[in-house]
Design an enzyme around this catalytic site. Structure first.
Site, PDB file in Angstrom:
ATOM      1  N   CYS A  16       4.066  10.961  -2.285  1.00 11.16           N
ATOM      2  CA  CYS A  16       3.425  11.661  -3.404  1.00 11.16           C
ATOM      3  C   CYS A  16       2.094  11.025  -3.770  1.00 11.16           C
ATOM      4  O   CYS A  16       1.071  11.700  -3.897  1.00 11.16           O
ATOM      5  CB  CYS A  16       4.353  11.663  -4.616  1.00 11.16           C
ATOM      6  SG  CYS A  16       3.629  12.387  -6.097  1.00 11.16           S
ATOM      7  N   HIS A  64      -4.478  33.913 -29.578  1.00 13.91           N
ATOM      8  CA  HIS A  64      -5.444  34.776 -28.891  1.00 13.91           C
ATOM      9  C   HIS A  64      -6.854  34.188 -29.055  1.00 13.91           C
ATOM     10  O   HIS A  64      -7.204  33.739 -30.139  1.00 13.91           O
ATOM     11  CB  HIS A  64      -5.410  36.178 -29.494  1.00 13.91           C
ATOM     12  CG  HIS A  64      -6.478  37.084 -28.954  1.00 13.91           C
ATOM     13  ND1 HIS A  64      -6.359  37.707 -27.734  1.00 13.91           N
ATOM     14  CD2 HIS A  64      -7.690  37.459 -29.470  1.00 13.91           C
ATOM     15  CE1 HIS A  64      -7.456  38.438 -27.526  1.00 13.91           C
ATOM     16  NE2 HIS A  64      -8.262  38.304 -28.563  1.00 13.91           N
ATOM     17  N   LYS A 124       0.819  -1.219   0.000  1.00 13.04           N
ATOM     18  CA  LYS A 124       0.000   0.000   0.000  1.00 13.04           C
ATOM     19  C   LYS A 124       0.850   1.265   0.000  1.00 13.04           C
ATOM     20  O   LYS A 124       0.334   2.355  -0.219  1.00 13.04           O
ATOM     21  CB  LYS A 124      -0.944   0.016   1.208  1.00 13.04           C
ATOM     22  CG  LYS A 124      -2.062  -1.015   1.143  1.00 13.04           C
ATOM     23  CD  LYS A 124      -2.986  -0.743  -0.023  1.00 13.04           C
ATOM     24  CE  LYS A 124      -4.138  -1.719  -0.068  1.00 13.04           C
ATOM     25  NZ  LYS A 124      -5.009  -1.505  -1.268  1.00 13.04           N
ATOM     26  N   GLY A 132       4.544   3.943  -4.365  1.00 14.02           N
ATOM     27  CA  GLY A 132       4.203   5.295  -4.819  1.00 14.02           C
ATOM     28  C   GLY A 132       4.616   6.359  -3.829  1.00 14.02           C
ATOM     29  O   GLY A 132       4.650   7.550  -4.162  1.00 14.02           O
ATOM     30  N   GLY A 133       4.930   5.943  -2.592  1.00 14.15           N
ATOM     31  CA  GLY A 133       5.439   6.869  -1.595  1.00 14.15           C
ATOM     32  C   GLY A 133       4.465   7.942  -1.146  1.00 14.15           C
ATOM     33  O   GLY A 133       3.250   7.855  -1.367  1.00 14.15           O
ATOM     34  N   GLY A 156       6.177  21.403   7.286  1.00 12.18           N
ATOM     35  CA  GLY A 156       7.232  20.747   6.516  1.00 12.18           C
ATOM     36  C   GLY A 156       7.342  19.264   6.810  1.00 12.18           C
ATOM     37  O   GLY A 156       6.533  18.686   7.539  1.00 12.18           O
ATOM     38  N   ARG A 157       8.364  18.657   6.221  1.00 15.17           N
ATOM     39  CA  ARG A 157       8.599  17.233   6.382  1.00 15.17           C
ATOM     40  C   ARG A 157      10.071  17.003   6.694  1.00 15.17           C
ATOM     41  O   ARG A 157      10.913  17.864   6.428  1.00 15.17           O
ATOM     42  CB  ARG A 157       8.188  16.471   5.112  1.00 15.17           C
ATOM     43  CG  ARG A 157       6.704  16.632   4.794  1.00 15.17           C
ATOM     44  CD  ARG A 157       6.308  15.860   3.554  1.00 15.17           C
ATOM     45  NE  ARG A 157       6.417  14.421   3.732  1.00 15.17           N
ATOM     46  CZ  ARG A 157       5.487  13.676   4.309  1.00 15.17           C
ATOM     47  NH1 ARG A 157       4.379  14.231   4.784  1.00 15.17           N
ATOM     48  NH2 ARG A 157       5.642  12.360   4.421  1.00 15.17           N
ATOM     49  N   ALA A 187       8.406  15.766  -6.110  1.00 19.57           N
ATOM     50  CA  ALA A 187       8.436  14.529  -6.884  1.00 19.57           C
ATOM     51  C   ALA A 187       9.217  14.708  -8.183  1.00 19.57           C
ATOM     52  O   ALA A 187       9.981  13.818  -8.584  1.00 19.57           O
ATOM     53  CB  ALA A 187       7.013  14.056  -7.176  1.00 19.57           C
TER      54      ALA A 187
END
Length: 449
Positions: A41, A436, A35, A38-39, A264-265, A313
């Site tokens: 992100c 335009h 699970k 993908g970490g 933050g992390r 990422a």
């Protein structure tokens, strides 16, 4: 015996594992469980946040589209349906990553990885070896000393994706990208939002005029901003949380149903047993040379959030490519401009050098600006706030940096990324034709002034 072991299956990890395997290397990637593929992100960051924000942005624009004849109303927002759709999206993308790894013949092992030697890793009772080891174990929530996470009252961004209902009021502690994005989400859906930011501006890494413009737009949306603010204490009560804040050395007491901490992390390196191999670490960050090799072991690399580069990422993907090139061909890494994007409303994006950097370097520069209030397309899209800002060399006219706040800023910034990487001048872009009506046209208008 593997050629390479990769610790962590987030953007940095799964990308480097795939690239190396496609180059013929025998690669094993280790992740805590399936699970977590993908970490951050995928599972608690970029992907769920942007999916939440897409719905919130749609709701925010409903009032404008109603004025255009669209007879739609928002009777009730169902957060559980949003959670379900977000989980389905995450599951789909996770399966895609697993398929990508399997197609490249990457071995996947689940469990906690810890170092035994500089070439040997343990996963539970199993031990595996490799010539090279790449640490890509990502990051975790940074704890606030005075606001530890508590049930559903004090939460991080991770818990925000599992809420059973929306709070009536919320204090977001931290006015960086994550804090501003969640401010947009909650505010769009009717929650009373306050932001407490320790520094003197929102998005501290952006230029002052961008930060001021965002603060002004947030305040128009009834988001209350407290700058130069410290949290002094909290008291969880039956119905709400009492927060004591120090705002510019003046004490203020406020009450909220919920507090979201987004300061933050920090690198996720504590459980790797790096002490066993004397890995050089500074404040939990792994110290590396320019080619992402550890400063203490040439066979160990570190990429992504575990090193002192922007925790993004797209930066992790780039570092994965650089590490692969160095392992395969001994190719040195090249510096590259990084786009910074914040998906609040209005969006904010920047690339290249900002004013603070140019002043520190004593680089003579000039500014060109174009406000979206002059853009037909911005008005058609229902939001003409913000502007395009381009910094260029006063002598050579070469484009040095750019910032955008407003419609589609996170997409538009890549046009200026290409210009900066290609060392284009103001005149180079002036000689081009922009369609335009488009939002991109504002870049041309800024340059033509």
């Amino acid at each position: 015996m593997y050629d390479v072991i990769v610790i962590g299956a987030g953007p940095a990890g799964y990308e480097v594992a795939t690239l190396l395997a496609n180059e013929g290397k025998n690669v094993c990637i280790i992740e805590e469980n399936d699970k977590q593929i993908g970490g951050t992100c995928l599972n608690e960051g970029c992907i769920p946040a942007k999916n939440f924000l897409e719905s919130a942005t749609f709701v925010k624009k409903m009032k404008y589209f109603k004025s255009c004849g669209v007879n739609a109303t928002l009777d009730n927002f169902d957060i559980n349906t949003l959670k379900t759709s977000t989980n389905e999206l995450m599951d789909t993308l996770r399966v895609g990553i697993q398929s990508k790894l399997k197609k490249a013949n990457v071995s996947i092992k689940y469990g906690m990885a810890t170092f035994i030697t500089a070439n040997k890793i343990s996963i539970g009772t199993e031990e595996i070896e490799a010539k090279n080891i790449i640490i890509a174990s990502g990051s975790i929530h940074k704890e606030h000393l005075l606001l530890p996470l508590k049930n559903d009252k004090i939460i991080s961004s991770k818990e925000a994706f599992t809420l059973k209902s929306l709070p009536k009021s919320i204090l977001i502690v931290g006015g960086g990208a994550i804090g501003c994005e969640f401010a947009t989400f909650f505010n769009s859906l009717g929650t009373k939002v306050d932001i407490a930011e320790y520094t003197n501006q929102l998005l501290p890494s952006e230029d002052e005029d961008i930060a001021k413009a965002l603060k002004r737009e947030f305040e128009k949306q009834s988001i209350k901003i407290h700058l130069n603010t410290k949290i002094k204490s909290h008291n969880i009560q039956k119905e709400n949380i009492e927060i004591v804040m120090d705002i510019k050395e003046k004490e203020k007491i406020e009450h909220y149903e919920m507090v979201l901490v987004s300061i933050g992390r920090v690198p996720n390196t504590k459980n790797l047993n790096t002490e066993a191999i004397n890995l050089n670490i500074d404040n939990n960050f792994i110290e590396v040379h320019k080619n992402f090799q550890s400063t203490s072991h040439n066979n160990i690399y570190a990429i992504g959030d575990v090193i002192k580069t922007p925790a993004l990422a797209h930066v992790a993907y780039y570092e994965a490519k650089c590490a692969t090139n160095h392992i395969i061909n001994n190719t040195p890494s090249k510096d590259s401009h990084i786009p910074f994007v914040t998906f609040c409303q209005p969006q904010v994006a920047s690339v290249g050098k900002n004013e603070k950097t140019l002043k520190q370097e004593n680089t003579p520069y000039k500014i060109k600006k174009q406000f979206f209030k002059l853009s037909a397309k911005a008005k058609i899209k229902g939001d003409d706030s913000g502007f395009v800002k381009i910094l260029y060399d006063e002598q050579t006219n070469q484009i040095l940096g750019a910032s955008i706040i407003g419609n589609d800023a996170t997409e538009l910034i890549h046009q200026l990324l290409i210009a900066i990487n290609s060392k284009l001048t103001i005149k180079n872009l002036q000689d081009m034709i922009f369609a335009h009506p488009t939002i991109s046209e504002s870049i041309f208008e800024a340059l033509s002034k």
